[in-house]
Design a protein around this motif. Structure first.
Motif, PDB file in Angstrom:
ATOM      1  N   ALA A 196      31.843  25.090 -38.023  1.00  0.00           N
ATOM      2  CA  ALA A 196      32.987  25.321 -37.132  1.00  0.00           C
ATOM      3  C   ALA A 196      32.551  25.384 -35.675  1.00  0.00           C
ATOM      4  N   PHE A 197      31.500  26.146 -35.386  1.00  0.00           N
ATOM      5  CA  PHE A 197      30.999  26.237 -34.012  1.00  0.00           C
ATOM      6  C   PHE A 197      30.550  24.861 -33.515  1.00  0.00           C
ATOM      7  N   GLY A 198      29.875  24.118 -34.368  1.00  0.00           N
ATOM      8  CA  GLY A 198      29.422  22.788 -33.983  1.00  0.00           C
ATOM      9  C   GLY A 198      30.575  21.831 -33.751  1.00  0.00           C
ATOM     10  N   GLY A 199      31.573  21.868 -34.656  1.00  0.00           N
ATOM     11  CA  GLY A 199      32.715  20.959 -34.550  1.00  0.00           C
ATOM     12  C   GLY A 199      33.554  21.200 -33.311  1.00  0.00           C
ATOM     13  N   ILE A 200      33.832  22.471 -33.025  1.00  0.00           N
ATOM     14  CA  ILE A 200      34.632  22.804 -31.843  1.00  0.00           C
ATOM     15  C   ILE A 200      33.890  22.411 -30.565  1.00  0.00           C
ATOM     16  N   SER A 201      32.620  22.774 -30.476  1.00  0.00           N
ATOM     17  CA  SER A 201      31.858  22.473 -29.264  1.00  0.00           C
ATOM     18  C   SER A 201      31.698  20.968 -29.076  1.00  0.00           C
ATOM     19  N   TYR A 202      31.592  20.206 -30.173  1.00  0.00           N
ATOM     20  CA  TYR A 202      31.468  18.754 -30.073  1.00  0.00           C
ATOM     21  C   TYR A 202      32.701  18.155 -29.406  1.00  0.00           C
ATOM     22  N   VAL A 203      33.887  18.527 -29.879  1.00  0.00           N
ATOM     23  CA  VAL A 203      35.123  17.981 -29.331  1.00  0.00           C
ATOM     24  C   VAL A 203      35.314  18.409 -27.881  1.00  0.00           C
ATOM     25  N   VAL A 204      35.095  19.690 -27.596  1.00  0.00           N
ATOM     26  CA  VAL A 204      35.306  20.211 -26.239  1.00  0.00           C
ATOM     27  C   VAL A 204      34.355  19.549 -25.241  1.00  0.00           C
ATOM     28  N   VAL A 205      33.075  19.516 -25.566  1.00  0.00           N
ATOM     29  CA  VAL A 205      32.080  18.963 -24.639  1.00  0.00           C
ATOM     30  C   VAL A 205      32.305  17.471 -24.419  1.00  0.00           C
ATOM     31  N   LYS A 206      32.602  16.738 -25.480  1.00  0.00           N
ATOM     32  CA  LYS A 206      32.838  15.306 -25.341  1.00  0.00           C
ATOM     33  C   LYS A 206      34.069  15.036 -24.471  1.00  0.00           C
ATOM     34  N   LEU A 207      35.133  15.825 -24.650  1.00  0.00           N
ATOM     35  CA  LEU A 207      36.347  15.648 -23.856  1.00  0.00           C
ATOM     36  C   LEU A 207      36.093  15.945 -22.384  1.00  0.00           C
ATOM     37  N   THR A 215      33.417  15.827 -20.682  1.00  0.00           N
ATOM     38  CA  THR A 215      32.440  14.951 -20.030  1.00  0.00           C
ATOM     39  C   THR A 215      32.867  13.483 -20.059  1.00  0.00           C
ATOM     40  N   GLY A 216      34.111  13.245 -20.455  1.00  0.00           N
ATOM     41  CA  GLY A 216      34.642  11.888 -20.432  1.00  0.00           C
ATOM     42  C   GLY A 216      34.140  10.975 -21.531  1.00  0.00           C
ATOM     43  N   LYS A 217      33.678  11.552 -22.640  1.00  0.00           N
ATOM     44  CA  LYS A 217      33.157  10.737 -23.740  1.00  0.00           C
ATOM     45  C   LYS A 217      34.063  10.815 -24.963  1.00  0.00           C
ATOM     46  N   ARG A 218      35.356  10.750 -24.718  1.00  0.00           N
ATOM     47  CA  ARG A 218      36.308  10.889 -25.822  1.00  0.00           C
ATOM     48  C   ARG A 218      36.210   9.752 -26.836  1.00  0.00           C
ATOM     49  N   LYS A 219      35.625   8.610 -26.433  1.00  0.00           N
ATOM     50  CA  LYS A 219      35.467   7.495 -27.371  1.00  0.00           C
ATOM     51  C   LYS A 219      34.514   7.851 -28.519  1.00  0.00           C
ATOM     52  N   ASP A 220      33.659   8.852 -28.280  1.00  0.00           N
ATOM     53  CA  ASP A 220      32.716   9.273 -29.334  1.00  0.00           C
ATOM     54  C   ASP A 220      33.384  10.113 -30.419  1.00  0.00           C
ATOM     55  N   HIS A 256      35.846  10.897 -33.318  1.00  0.00           N
ATOM     56  CA  HIS A 256      36.696  10.326 -34.369  1.00  0.00           C
ATOM     57  C   HIS A 256      38.053  11.034 -34.302  1.00  0.00           C
ATOM     58  N   PRO A 257      39.171  10.297 -34.396  1.00  0.00           N
ATOM     59  CA  PRO A 257      40.502  10.927 -34.291  1.00  0.00           C
ATOM     60  C   PRO A 257      40.693  12.125 -35.220  1.00  0.00           C
ATOM     61  N   VAL A 258      40.126  12.060 -36.413  1.00  0.00           N
ATOM     62  CA  VAL A 258      40.280  13.162 -37.372  1.00  0.00           C
ATOM     63  C   VAL A 258      39.574  14.429 -36.887  1.00  0.00           C
ATOM     64  N   MET A 259      38.556  14.264 -36.030  1.00  0.00           N
ATOM     65  CA  MET A 259      37.823  15.428 -35.534  1.00  0.00           C
ATOM     66  C   MET A 259      38.692  16.343 -34.687  1.00  0.00           C
ATOM     67  N   TYR A 260      39.729  15.811 -34.043  1.00  0.00           N
ATOM     68  CA  TYR A 260      40.657  16.672 -33.295  1.00  0.00           C
ATOM     69  C   TYR A 260      41.351  17.633 -34.253  1.00  0.00           C
ATOM     70  N   PHE A 261      41.775  17.096 -35.387  1.00  0.00           N
ATOM     71  CA  PHE A 261      42.432  17.919 -36.405  1.00  0.00           C
ATOM     72  C   PHE A 261      41.456  18.944 -36.977  1.00  0.00           C
ATOM     73  N   VAL A 262      40.219  18.513 -37.226  1.00  0.00           N
ATOM     74  CA  VAL A 262      39.203  19.408 -37.760  1.00  0.00           C
ATOM     75  C   VAL A 262      38.935  20.554 -36.785  1.00  0.00           C
ATOM     76  N   ALA A 263      38.774  20.225 -35.510  1.00  0.00           N
ATOM     77  CA  ALA A 263      38.516  21.250 -34.492  1.00  0.00           C
ATOM     78  C   ALA A 263      39.675  22.230 -34.408  1.00  0.00           C
ATOM     79  N   LEU A 264      40.900  21.712 -34.504  1.00  0.00           N
ATOM     80  CA  LEU A 264      42.080  22.585 -34.476  1.00  0.00           C
ATOM     81  C   LEU A 264      42.084  23.529 -35.670  1.00  0.00           C
ATOM     82  N   LEU A 265      41.720  23.019 -36.835  1.00  0.00           N
ATOM     83  CA  LEU A 265      41.625  23.866 -38.020  1.00  0.00           C
ATOM     84  C   LEU A 265      40.596  24.986 -37.818  1.00  0.00           C
TER      85      LEU A 265
END
Length: 445
Positions: A409-420, A422-427, A429-438
């Motif tokens: 959970a800590f890894g998933g949330i930080s991955y989405v936040v940091v990528k967003l 820093t402008g690397k949203r292409k990295d 996966h669309p499903v990861m937004y849902f995972v991070a929200l969960l």
């Protein structure tokens, strides 16, 4: 029989042998056999029958592991999950005040939901959405987590009021035997002895037995020092009748009860995904895209095992991280899992022998497996902080939070936040937004 096993489990295709698979299955069983006593001890706090829980634990483990063996052909073993059984007993029943029958109903509902999620590939999509960096980090984090558990079981690492954890008494016989066991296992590995981890367990136990017979190891149950001499050879399996099919469908539509189901679902979902990722990475099962072939079958085995376990009368049955010990010992097919499942059934009859294998004998195996799983840390790009931070959070939090799902959970949330940010949203996966929200909802609720 030999040709049947070769063809059924595709041994040549997986570059393994019957002997290797059986040895690996025994190793897996030895490192997780503690659940036969620990799970009944925890769940019986709710008023459930302790002896019946022994049978339910063994049967649930065997059923789930057999399904994994024949349906998915993976060397993963299943059993009632630690953490989930504590939540079942101490939170849902003793704290929230639900009956254990209603709690079992929640487990049953969770299993049915998981079957549906597996049929419609929802869990598979979640698995594939997790980025490769986090998958590598999960394997490393699980390695540290397993080693941490091993050192705890040996009394080398203990709880400490001042610093939460600290160094235990290294002069204790359990700590000394564990260290000796680690050295023996490493020597066997270096000398390329097949089944080195299993032989390390047995050698450590035999040294402990000699210590007891010579008076060096003193039996003291209050200090967790139990006799290493079996009280017998066989025993009659206890009856399941006090807990079999004991469901209670009252209050199942209450908000609080639905939250209980959600918690069971969330923890089991990401514990299982984390375990499959970590152990599969170690075994080399992931393809070039980071996907696990036959992931649907593996997740279905987990879902059916949970449902069957609830019917038998035990908490959530899930894929065990200790499966990594069998994989490290060479297990690559369902024959490893099948062997483990058979041993769970035999344990019902030979429980006096199984129950005397001490934690200091299995602790070296967990430490060595932790060492093996650290190897993928070199595959993480620590020069790219958008990859490094999520990986670090995953690795760091698993042993400290004592939870695979919390680390993920800590890894998933930080991955989405940091990528967003820093402008690397292409990295992402669309499903990861849902995972991070969960993950966020889980922590908030």
């Amino acid at each position: 029989m030999k040709s049947f096993l070769e063809n059924r489990f595709k041994l040549k295709e997986n570059n393994t042998t019957i002997r290797t698979e059986i040895m690996a299955g025994i190793t897996t069983f030895m490192t997780m056999a503690y659940i036969l006593i620990v799970n009944p001890s925890i769940l019986s706090a709710t008023g459930m029958d302790f002896n019946a829980l022994i049978t339910a634990t063994a049967l649930a483990a065997a059923i789930g592991t057999f399904i994994m063996a024949f349906y998915a052909n993976y060397p993963f073993a299943l059993a009632p999950g630690m953490g989930l059984n504590a939540y079942f007993a101490y939170v849902v029943v003793l704290q929230m005040g639900y009956s254990w029958q209603l709690a079992l109903t929640a487990i049953f509902a969770e299993g049915l939901i998981f079957i549906l999620l597996s049929v419609f590939n929802v869990r598979e999509a979640l698995f594939n959405a997790i980025p490769t960096t986090l998958k590598k980090a999960v394997g490393v984090g699980i390695g540290l987590f397993i080693a941490f558990i091993g050192f705890q079981n040996a009394g080398i690492i203990v709880s400490n009021d001042a610093t939460l954890v600290g160094l235990g008494n290294l002069r204790s016989i359990a700590a000394i035997l564990t260290i000796v066991g680690i050295v023996i296992t490493v020597v066997l590995l270096v000398r390329k002895v097949r089944g080195a981890i299993l032989w390390g367990i047995l050698a450590t136990y035999l040294i402990g037995l000699i210590c007891q017979l010579t008076g060096i190891y003193v039996v003291n149950p209050e200090l967790g020092m139990y006799s290493l001499i079996p009280s017998g050879i066989i025993s009659t399996p206890p009856s399941l009748s006090p807990i079999l099919f004991k469901f209670d469908f009252s209050n199942i539509f209450s908000i609080q009860f639905l939250m209980v189901i959600f918690t069971f679902l969330f923890v089991d979902l990401f514990d299982t995904l984390g375990t499959l990722i970590g152990v599969s990475t170690k075994a080399g099962f992931l393809n070039e895209k980071g996907e696990l072939p036959k992931i649907k079958q593996a997740l279905m085995a987990d879902a059916v095992a949970t449902t069957a376990g609830a019917v038998l009368g035990t908490s959530t049955t899930t894929t065990y991280v200790e499966s990594a010990s069998g994989v490290a010992d060479g297990g690559r097919t369902g024959l490893t899992a099948f062997t483990t499942g058979v041993l769970f059934l035999l344990a019902l009859i030979f429980s006096p022998v199984i129950s005397v294998i001490p934690s200091f004998a299995t602790a070296p195996a967990l430490v060595i497996v932790g060492l093996f799983m650290m190897e993928h840390v070199v595959d993480i790009d620590f020069n790219d902080y958008t990859e490094a931070l999520p990986a670090f959070m995953t690795i760091f939090m698993m042993p400290l939070a004592y939870s695979i799902s919390d680390g993920l959970a800590f890894g998933g949330i930080s991955y989405v936040v940091v990528k967003l940010l820093t402008g690397k949203r292409k990295d992402i996966h669309p499903v990861m937004y849902f995972v991070a929200l969960l993950f966020v909802l889980y922590f908030l609720i």
